[in-house]
Design a protein around this motif. Structure first.
Motif, mmCIF file in Angstrom:
data_model
loop_
_atom_site.group_PDB
_atom_site.id
_atom_site.type_symbol
_atom_site.label_atom_id
_atom_site.label_comp_id
_atom_site.label_asym_id
_atom_site.label_seq_id
_atom_site.Cartn_x
_atom_site.Cartn_y
_atom_site.Cartn_z
ATOM 1 N N GLN A 22 -34.980 -28.105 34.375
ATOM 2 C CA GLN A 22 -34.154 -26.896 34.274
ATOM 3 C C GLN A 22 -34.925 -25.768 33.581
ATOM 4 O OE1 GLN A 22 -30.206 -27.610 32.600
ATOM 5 N NE2 GLN A 22 -30.299 -29.733 33.315
ATOM 6 N N ILE A 23 -35.655 -26.123 32.513
ATOM 7 C CA ILE A 23 -36.428 -25.114 31.789
ATOM 8 C C ILE A 23 -37.488 -24.504 32.695
ATOM 9 C CG2 ILE A 23 -38.090 -24.771 29.908
ATOM 10 C CD1 ILE A 23 -36.507 -26.914 28.330
ATOM 11 N N LEU A 24 -38.172 -25.362 33.476
ATOM 12 C CA LEU A 24 -39.204 -24.869 34.390
ATOM 13 C C LEU A 24 -38.604 -23.926 35.429
ATOM 14 C CD1 LEU A 24 -42.101 -24.874 35.411
ATOM 15 C CD2 LEU A 24 -41.561 -26.932 36.735
ATOM 16 N N ASN A 28 -39.563 -19.887 35.804
ATOM 17 C CA ASN A 28 -39.998 -19.245 37.043
ATOM 18 C C ASN A 28 -39.083 -18.098 37.436
ATOM 19 O OD1 ASN A 28 -42.461 -20.485 37.989
ATOM 20 N ND2 ASN A 28 -41.302 -22.383 38.197
ATOM 21 N N GLN A 29 -37.788 -18.232 37.157
ATOM 22 C CA GLN A 29 -36.861 -17.126 37.411
ATOM 23 C C GLN A 29 -37.200 -15.942 36.509
ATOM 24 O OE1 GLN A 29 -32.815 -18.519 37.027
ATOM 25 N NE2 GLN A 29 -33.055 -20.064 38.643
ATOM 26 N N ARG A 30 -37.553 -16.244 35.255
ATOM 27 C CA ARG A 30 -37.946 -15.175 34.334
ATOM 28 C C ARG A 30 -39.221 -14.493 34.829
ATOM 29 N NH1 ARG A 30 -40.655 -13.132 30.085
ATOM 30 N NH2 ARG A 30 -39.466 -12.537 28.207
ATOM 31 N N ALA A 31 -40.169 -15.285 35.324
ATOM 32 C CA ALA A 31 -41.425 -14.735 35.826
ATOM 33 C C ALA A 31 -41.176 -13.832 37.027
ATOM 34 C CB ALA A 31 -42.374 -15.869 36.191
ATOM 35 N N HIS A 32 -40.280 -14.233 37.928
ATOM 36 C CA HIS A 32 -39.944 -13.401 39.088
ATOM 37 C C HIS A 32 -39.339 -12.076 38.628
ATOM 38 C CE1 HIS A 32 -40.994 -15.909 42.461
ATOM 39 N NE2 HIS A 32 -40.322 -16.952 41.977
ATOM 40 N N ALA A 33 -38.460 -12.129 37.622
ATOM 41 C CA ALA A 33 -37.853 -10.899 37.104
ATOM 42 C C ALA A 33 -38.919 -9.973 36.538
ATOM 43 C CB ALA A 33 -36.810 -11.247 36.043
ATOM 44 N N ALA A 81 -43.739 -16.332 22.390
ATOM 45 C CA ALA A 81 -44.958 -15.522 22.481
ATOM 46 C C ALA A 81 -45.788 -15.971 23.679
ATOM 47 C CB ALA A 81 -45.771 -15.639 21.197
ATOM 48 N N GLU A 82 -45.825 -17.280 23.923
ATOM 49 C CA GLU A 82 -46.572 -17.799 25.073
ATOM 50 C C GLU A 82 -45.836 -17.543 26.383
ATOM 51 O OE1 GLU A 82 -49.573 -18.716 24.988
ATOM 52 O OE2 GLU A 82 -49.793 -18.837 22.805
ATOM 53 N N VAL A 83 -44.507 -17.645 26.363
ATOM 54 C CA VAL A 83 -43.723 -17.352 27.571
ATOM 55 C C VAL A 83 -43.929 -15.897 27.985
ATOM 56 C CG1 VAL A 83 -41.388 -17.102 28.492
ATOM 57 C CG2 VAL A 83 -41.985 -19.128 27.153
ATOM 58 N N ILE A 84 -43.838 -14.999 27.013
ATOM 59 C CA ILE A 84 -44.035 -13.573 27.290
ATOM 60 C C ILE A 84 -45.450 -13.325 27.791
ATOM 61 C CG2 ILE A 84 -44.192 -11.291 26.204
ATOM 62 C CD1 ILE A 84 -41.886 -12.223 24.333
ATOM 63 N N SER A 85 -46.428 -13.975 27.151
ATOM 64 C CA SER A 85 -47.825 -13.810 27.549
ATOM 65 C C SER A 85 -48.046 -14.284 28.984
ATOM 66 C CB SER A 85 -48.724 -14.589 26.586
ATOM 67 O OG SER A 85 -50.077 -14.459 26.935
#
Length: 362
Positions: A22-24, A28-33, A81-85
Motif C-alpha cells: 500500500q505504501i509503495l 507512486n501516486q505521490r510521484a505522479h502528482a 526528506a528522502e521521499v521528497i528528494s
C-alpha cells in the motif's frame, strides 16, 4: 499446543507485506502528482526552481504535527526528506556542491538536507563550492559556518560577505571524529592528517595520546582519508562515512575533545525561500567605529521583539579596527517585526546585507 515462533510471526509479517504494498502504491501516486505539477509549470513556461525550501519544510512540519507514533518526529523528517528528494529527482536531479572528496561531513550534511536522490558535486575548497553555484554548474551548495568547539568557519563568512548567493537552509550535525588507518592501528604511523578545524577539535586528545606524531593539515577530512588510503604511514581524522568510502579501519573512535561537538552547515543558492512559518534570517552588518555604535545597531531588534540566535564578528580588514557582524534572527525577513527592525537598522548602519531567510531546523 503452543505456537512456534514462525507461526506467531507469520500474520504480522503478512500484514507488513500488505502495508508495504500500500505504501509503495501511495508513493507512486505521490510521484505522479509531482510530475504533473512539473508539467503544469512547463506548459506555463514558469521559470520556477525545482527546490522549494519553504514548501518542503511545511510538508514535514505538518506530518510531524499529525504523528501519533511510535515512529518519532525525527524519523518522520528523515523518511520524508528522502521521499521528497525522490519525487523531486524525477523532474530533475538537484546538483549539490560540497567540500569533497566523498565521505566528508559536508557531503553528509548535504545528503541529509537534500536527500540522496541528487547529483553530488565534490569540490576542492569552499571557494569552488560558491563559484560553481554562482555560475550555475551546481544548483545549491552546502558549507560549514560554525562549530560548537572552534567557533566560526572564517572562510565561509568571508565568502558569504562577497557572494550574491542566498542562504536557503541550515543543517546541524553531531561531529564524531575517528582516527582512521589502513591497518586499524597506529603502528608505523608518522603523520596524522585532517582539516585544521578537526585537528583543533581533537587537540587535547592528540596531545595526551600521540604527542610524538606529526600533525599535518589537509583541505578536508575526507581528503586526509583519501591520502591515508594510499599511504600506510598516514592516519586520517574523519567520520565513519569516510572510513567506509576509502576502505579504512577505525583505530580510535570519537576522539573529539567535546562529546557534544556539532557543526552547523548552511545551504546556499540563487533562490529566495518564502516564509515557512518557522524561519531564520541571516544578515551582515557594519557600523562606524565610534562609541555606542554596536548598541545602537542591536537596539531595533529588542524594540521590535526580534530574537537573535547568533552574533559573530569578523575583521573588515581596513586597518581601522572595524568589523562586520554576522547576525542570525528568528523570523522571516517578510514578517512585519523583522521587516521593521531591518528597515530601522538600515538607516543607521554603514553596511547591511540580508543573506537570506530560510526554514529553521527543529
Amino acid at each position: 499446543m503452543a505456537k512456534t515462533l514462525l507461526e506467531q510471526l507469520g500474520p504480522w509479517r503478512e500484514q507488513i507485506d500488505a502495508l508495504d504494498q500500500q505504501i509503495l502504491t501511495l508513493l507512486n501516486q505521490r510521484a505522479h502528482a509531482a510530475l504533473e505539477i512539473g508539467k503544469i509549470k512547463e506548459s506555463l513556461n514558469a521559470n520556477d526552481s525545482i527546490l522549494k525550501p519553504e514548501r518542503e519544510a511545511q510538508i514535514i512540519t505538518h506530518l510531524q504535527s499529525m504523528n501519533s507514533g511510535p515512529i518519532t518526529d525525527a524519523s518522520v523528517k528523515a523518511v520524508w526528506a528522502e521521499v521528497i528528494s525522490a519525487c523531486r529527482g524525477l523532474e530533475r536531479q538537484l546538483r549539490v556542491a560540497f567540500l569533497g572528496p566523498q565521505g566528508s561531513f559536508s557531503e553528509q550534511a548535504a545528503l541529509e538536507h537534500f536527500g540522496h536522490f541528487v547529483q553530488p558535486v565534490a569540490c576542492q575548497n569552499f571557494d569552488e563550492v560558491f563559484r560553481l553555484v554562482e555560475v550555475g554548474e551546481a544548483d545549491v551548495g552546502m558549507v560549514p559556518v560554525e562549530n560548537s568547539t572552534e567557533g566560526a568557519v572564517n572562510r565561509t563568512l568571508d565568502l558569504l560577505l562577497n557572494s550574491s548567493l542566498k542562504v536557503l537552509g541550515e543543517r546541524s550535525l553531531a561531529i564524531h571524529h575517528n582516527i582512521l588507518t589502513q591497518q586499524g592501528t597506529l603502528d608505523g604511523i608518522s603523520r596524522i592528517m585532517a582539516h585544521p578545524q578537526a585537528l583543533a577539535q581533537c587537540q587535547n586528545w592528540l596531545a595526551r595520546h600521540y604527542p610524538q606524531i606529526q600533525q599535518d593539515a589537509a583541505s578536508s577530512n575526507a581528503e586526509a582519508a583519501r591520502i591515508a588510503a594510499s599511504d600506510p604511514t598516514v592516519a586520517a581524522i574523519a567520520g565513519l562515512k569516510a572510513a567506509e568510502h576509502w576502505g579504512l579501519q577505525v583505530a580510535h573512535a570519537s576522539i573529539q575533545d567535546d562529546a557534544q561537538n556539532r557543526t552547523r552547515f548552511l545551504a546556499i543558492g540563487n533562490i529566495e525561500s518564502l516564509p515557512s512559518g518557522n524561519d531564520k534570517t541571516s544578515v551582515i552588518l557594519a557600523v562606524p567605529n565610534r562609541s555606542g555604535a554596536v548598541h545602537e545597531m542591536l537596539a531595533p531588534f529588542a524594540q521590535h521583539q526580534v530574537s537573535m540566535t547568533r552574533l559573530e564578528s569578523r575583521p573588515a580588514r581596513t586597518g581601522q579596527w572595524e568589523y562586520y557582524f554576522y547576525v542570525d534572527l528568528l523570523g522571516h525577513q517578510n514578517e512585519s517585526s523583522v521587516q521593521s527592525a531591518l528597515a530601522q537598522i538600515k538607516q543607521q548602519v554603514a553596511f547591511c546585507k540580508v543573506l537570506g531567510s530560510y526554514p529553521r531546523q527543529a
